[in-house]
Write an enzyme that holds these catalytic residues in place. Sequence first.
Site, PDB file in Angstrom:
ATOM      1  N   GLN A 126       0.741  -1.185  -0.013  1.00  0.00           N
ATOM      2  CA  GLN A 126       0.025   0.173  -0.083  1.00  0.00           C
ATOM      3  C   GLN A 126       0.892   1.285   0.003  1.00  0.00           C
ATOM      4  OE1 GLN A 126      -1.922   0.708   3.554  1.00  0.00           O
ATOM      5  NE2 GLN A 126      -3.628   1.947   2.425  1.00  0.00           N
ATOM      6  N   GLU A 244     -12.309  -1.876   5.391  1.00  0.00           N
ATOM      7  CA  GLU A 244     -11.473  -2.554   6.309  1.00  0.00           C
ATOM      8  C   GLU A 244     -12.197  -2.703   7.854  1.00  0.00           C
ATOM      9  OE1 GLU A 244      -9.945  -4.680   7.386  1.00  0.00           O
ATOM     10  OE2 GLU A 244      -7.815  -4.134   7.909  1.00  0.00           O
ATOM     11  N   SER A 385      -5.326   6.910  13.177  1.00  0.00           N
ATOM     12  CA  SER A 385      -4.789   7.084  14.439  1.00  0.00           C
ATOM     13  C   SER A 385      -5.921   7.041  15.687  1.00  0.00           C
ATOM     14  CB  SER A 385      -3.847   7.992  14.622  1.00  0.00           C
ATOM     15  OG  SER A 385      -4.600   9.322  14.922  1.00  0.00           O
TER      16      SER A 385
HETATM   17  C1  LIG Z   1       4.065  -0.082  11.518  1.00  0.00           C
HETATM   18  C2  LIG Z   1       3.381   0.777  10.285  1.00  0.00           C
HETATM   19  C3  LIG Z   1       2.961   0.244   9.350  1.00  0.00           C
HETATM   20  C4  LIG Z   1       2.217   1.245   8.356  1.00  0.00           C
HETATM   21  N1  LIG Z   1       2.151   0.647   7.044  1.00  0.00           N
HETATM   22  C5  LIG Z   1       1.726   1.449   6.111  1.00  0.00           C
HETATM   23  C6  LIG Z   1       1.287   0.943   4.764  1.00  0.00           C
HETATM   24  O1  LIG Z   1       1.812  -0.037   4.527  1.00  0.00           O
HETATM   25  N2  LIG Z   1       0.857   1.998   3.773  1.00  0.00           N
HETATM   26  C7  LIG Z   1       0.529   3.171   4.133  1.00  0.00           C
HETATM   27  O2  LIG Z   1       0.360   3.949   3.361  1.00  0.00           O
HETATM   28  N3  LIG Z   1       0.740   3.630   5.542  1.00  0.00           N
HETATM   29  C8  LIG Z   1       1.463   2.631   6.429  1.00  0.00           C
HETATM   30  N4  LIG Z   1       1.439   3.262   7.652  1.00  0.00           N
HETATM   31  C9  LIG Z   1       1.316   4.788   7.883  1.00  0.00           C
HETATM   32  C10 LIG Z   1       0.175   5.047   8.718  1.00  0.00           C
HETATM   33  O3  LIG Z   1      -1.069   4.876   8.048  1.00  0.00           O
HETATM   34  C11 LIG Z   1       0.571   6.287   9.344  1.00  0.00           C
HETATM   35  O4  LIG Z   1       1.502   6.261  10.268  1.00  0.00           O
HETATM   36  C12 LIG Z   1      -0.805   7.090   9.987  1.00  0.00           C
HETATM   37  O5  LIG Z   1      -1.556   7.757   9.070  1.00  0.00           O
HETATM   38  C13 LIG Z   1      -0.298   8.304  11.044  1.00  0.00           C
HETATM   39  O6  LIG Z   1       0.462   9.321  10.160  1.00  0.00           O
HETATM   40  P1  LIG Z   1       1.799   9.844  10.605  1.00  0.00           P
HETATM   41  O7  LIG Z   1       2.488   8.609  10.923  1.00  0.00           O
HETATM   42  O8  LIG Z   1       2.225  10.749   9.884  1.00  0.00           O
HETATM   43  O9  LIG Z   1       1.592  10.835  11.914  1.00  0.00           O
HETATM   44  P2  LIG Z   1       0.937  11.961  12.040  1.00  0.00           P
HETATM   45  O10 LIG Z   1      -0.352  12.251  11.046  1.00  0.00           O
HETATM   46  O11 LIG Z   1       2.060  13.059  11.779  1.00  0.00           O
HETATM   47  O12 LIG Z   1       0.521  11.926  13.734  1.00  0.00           O
HETATM   48  C14 LIG Z   1       1.103  12.412  14.487  1.00  0.00           C
HETATM   49  C15 LIG Z   1       0.455  12.355  15.831  1.00  0.00           C
HETATM   50  O13 LIG Z   1      -0.495  13.402  15.810  1.00  0.00           O
HETATM   51  C16 LIG Z   1      -1.783  12.903  16.050  1.00  0.00           C
HETATM   52  N5  LIG Z   1      -2.749  13.840  14.818  1.00  0.00           N
HETATM   53  C17 LIG Z   1      -2.614  13.925  13.780  1.00  0.00           C
HETATM   54  N6  LIG Z   1      -3.536  14.610  13.143  1.00  0.00           N
HETATM   55  C18 LIG Z   1      -4.331  14.983  14.078  1.00  0.00           C
HETATM   56  C19 LIG Z   1      -5.578  15.602  14.288  1.00  0.00           C
HETATM   57  N7  LIG Z   1      -6.410  16.160  13.097  1.00  0.00           N
HETATM   58  N8  LIG Z   1      -6.131  15.835  15.558  1.00  0.00           N
HETATM   59  C20 LIG Z   1      -5.523  15.031  16.571  1.00  0.00           C
HETATM   60  N9  LIG Z   1      -4.458  14.401  16.682  1.00  0.00           N
HETATM   61  C21 LIG Z   1      -3.943  14.359  15.301  1.00  0.00           C
HETATM   62  C22 LIG Z   1      -1.757  11.494  15.590  1.00  0.00           C
HETATM   63  O14 LIG Z   1      -2.878  10.815  16.205  1.00  0.00           O
HETATM   64  C23 LIG Z   1      -0.593  10.848  15.947  1.00  0.00           C
HETATM   65  O15 LIG Z   1      -0.516  10.877  17.603  1.00  0.00           O
HETATM   66  C24 LIG Z   1       2.228   2.299   8.487  1.00  0.00           C
HETATM   67  C25 LIG Z   1       2.401   2.891   9.906  1.00  0.00           C
HETATM   68  C26 LIG Z   1       3.134   2.265  10.742  1.00  0.00           C
HETATM   69  C27 LIG Z   1       3.359   2.780  11.943  1.00  0.00           C
END
Ligand SMILES: Cc1cc2nc3c(=O)[nH]c(=O)nc-3n(C[C@H](O)[C@H](O)[C@H](O)COP(=O)(O)OP(=O)(O)OC[C@H]3O[C@@H](n4cnc5c(N)ncnc54)[C@H](O)[C@@H]3O)c2cc1C
Lengths: 400, 379
Positions: A126, A244, A385
């Site tokens: 993905q 999902e 999240s």
């Molecule tokens: C082990 C793992 C596997 C993954 N696999 C895939 C994959 O196969 N393909 C893929 O495309 N993605 C994948 N992901 C990505 C995953 O979908 C993202 O990590 C997720 O969408 C969160 O984005 P970020 O990590 O950039 O965190 P951020 O969006 O930067 O968030 C950081 C913190 O801020 C909080 N936050 C963000 N926005 C808001 C808001 N509006 N209000 C309140 N709090 C907020 C979040 O909850 C979090 O606590 C994976 C992630 C992990 C950790």
Amino acid sequence: MDLRFTDEEVAFRQEVRDFIATNLPAETRERLQSGHHPTRDDIVNWQRILNEKGWAVPHWPEEWGGTGWGPVKQYIFREELQSAPAPEPLAFGVYMVGPVIAEYGSEEQKKRFLPRIANLDDWWCQGFSEPGAGSDLASVRTTAVRDGDHYIVNGQKTWTTLGQYADWIFCLVRTDKEAKKQSGISFLLIDMKSPGITLRPIVTIDGGREVNEVFFDDVRVPADQLVGEENRGWDYAKFLLSNERVGIARIGVSKERLRRIRELSASEHASDGTPLISDPRFAEKIAEVEIDLKALEITQMRVLAAERAEGKGKPNPLSSILKLKGSQIQQRTTELLMEIAGPYALAYEPEREEGSNEPPIGPEWAGLSASTYFNARKVSIYGGSNEIQRNIIAKAILGL
Amino acid sequence: MDFDLSEEQNLLRQSAERLLADQYDFEARKQHGQDEPGWSRAMWAKFAELGLLAIPFSEEDGGLGGGPVELMLVAEAMGAKLTLEPYLPTVILGGGILRRAPESLRQRWLEGVIAGTTLLSLAHAERQARFTLSDVATRVRLDGDHYVLDGDKSLVLAGDSADALVVTARLNGERRDEGGIVLLLVDAKAEGVTRNGYATQDGRRAAEIQFRNVRVSQDNLIAGPETGFALLQAVTDEAIAALCAEAVGAMSAISGLTVEYLKTRKQFGVPIGSFQALQHRASDMYVELEQARSMALFATMMAAEQDAAKRGRAISAAKVQIGRSARQIGQEAIQLHGGIGMTMEAAVGHYFKRLTMIELMFGDTDHHLRRVAETVGPL
Ligand SMILES: Cc1cc2nc3c(=O)[nH]c(=O)nc-3n(C[C@H](O)[C@H](O)[C@H](O)COP(=O)(O)OP(=O)(O)OC[C@H]3O[C@@H](n4cnc5c(N)ncnc54)[C@H](O)[C@@H]3O)c2cc1C
């Protein structure tokens, strides 16, 4: 009102259980039971066994291999897989891109891709997240520019789970930079062997190698690998994410882990030599999770019953609870397992995953327990999240 | 597996909700609370008219033959409006025991209960017992063809207005033994019965009751020393299931009030509900509410289970979830209302108080958590 499963559903559960018992390779089951991830071969072999049985893609349209099961049976099926424990199907193909292609793809794409997904001939990954686009997924910046009958893709994806095994990647790419955020995005299927793609591993805190960065440098993608219409990709992504739902709470996984927690806490001893379970404090921690899980299981049943009544496709607001509570319970069970391991959780022996002949420092499950705990922190981050789930509840349900 | 209500159940729920919507808004409730004896006899008559008082009794006893689902629906509707009337002591506790009594007792008493002219309560709890159900120090002895009763009962729900009391007393055994407990029906005005009624924190009534040399004829025996405890346990579990449903009604109402307040109260020029810190807390309240609702359904399903150990474990699990949810939702509702939440004027505090009392009745969260932890078997 009757919260018990019907006789037919009970019989179906037994049928699934029996099938798994006779067909799941013993070494796969043992690997999963001791807390290891399934290997690539575990996942592929098992998917093919399911495919032969006709159970590879139960939720797909029957034309493409679906079984026509209602939501309850689908749930039972997944719970049995999770609690066996058997490898779960590779979600990226079976639950994510498969349904999108079946719903929005061309006939050509369906014929080309769907049977190979069902049989796991193609390993999909993905490509949604980017360094700058996490929770705010619509801010993806990877571009696809039309050039004759090709798109030229440039940019970077990240967190790409198991991309190291992937034959294909489905991506959200920006095809219109002028349009408003959501409306300039397209859904593109890309061959991972295309020139210009580089993959770089990211090591997670458990020492695991499951996520990657993927770089696109002038990658030429045939235009017939665009799904649906150009600039409608956001709609397809929303469809994908709302799909999902069955099994998102991973109740079967937590049930299985609780079973082991109960077992191990009766055989492992506290400092005073008595079984851990006879420590009231510990017994109460287990009881708390058991109660949480039971409540979630019934919430899950309510979601399924509503789905059955309202027909497929209508997102149920309760599913945010499934994600939120389900992830918390999963995380809590990994904590308890590590607490049972106690000092034996300390040793870090990643080479043992590759089957070393050296005896492990402590029991094998104990040696893995801290890694499992570290790894499980991910479940409240991905898939929307837990903060995002709370936003959804506040907006969509409470109207705040 | 289905969560569907039958047509009759739907009707029952609707009619109960309609009656309470008409006659039990927050202002009306204040009025009802000022009636003698602290709740509304007029409302009680309406409950009787609607058949709500007949629900758990068999058709041959003049009842509707309803079960835990029907009681759940009514309890939830009553919880949402914080009704003050003694439904729990009369219909669920007293009635729950009486409907399992010998025929002569059923014939003598149930007609009045169903008609709304006879009020019951269960005189069981004692000061020293805390939450141990089998802790009964009240003694009873046989003297010719009479039982003679001596002891003190505490926190008898609506005990000051009850016409008849189901009393637990020990015929033999040690103070905490499960065997040896008998259940007797005692006229509340019998000689030697002294009642001291008082208000409880949730706006209801309870009584301390002394029994001194109270003579009860033998035909008032509901259950003897071999079966008394099992009966008491079964009815207590039914009551907890109904209490869980009542709590869900109250939690749903208080959550609704809170969300409404978040939308209308403005500070810094915007509705306070636009602050994400509050949105997330409201979302967590919602999660807790729905998890509690799931467990109240579970309790309802398990209330009629014959295997006492299995039933007890399930009921305890439900009470734990309800207790945790009630505490969080109640406290958050007050906090998110700010100062107004602290006043008797606002409804929210009254829900909070009732939820808190529910948490402490029939075993608090710790008590039930221990019960789940100490027993084994799947939930
Ligand atoms: C082990 C793992 C596997 C993954 N696999 C895939 C994959 O196969 N393909 C893929 O495309 N993605 C994948 N992901 C990505 C995953 O979908 C993202 O990590 C997720 O969408 C969160 O984005 P970020 O990590 O950039 O965190 P951020 O969006 O930067 O968030 C950081 C913190 O801020 C909080 N936050 C963000 N926005 C808001 C808001 N509006 N209000 C309140 N709090 C907020 C979040 O909850 C979090 O606590 C994976 C992630 C992990 C950790």
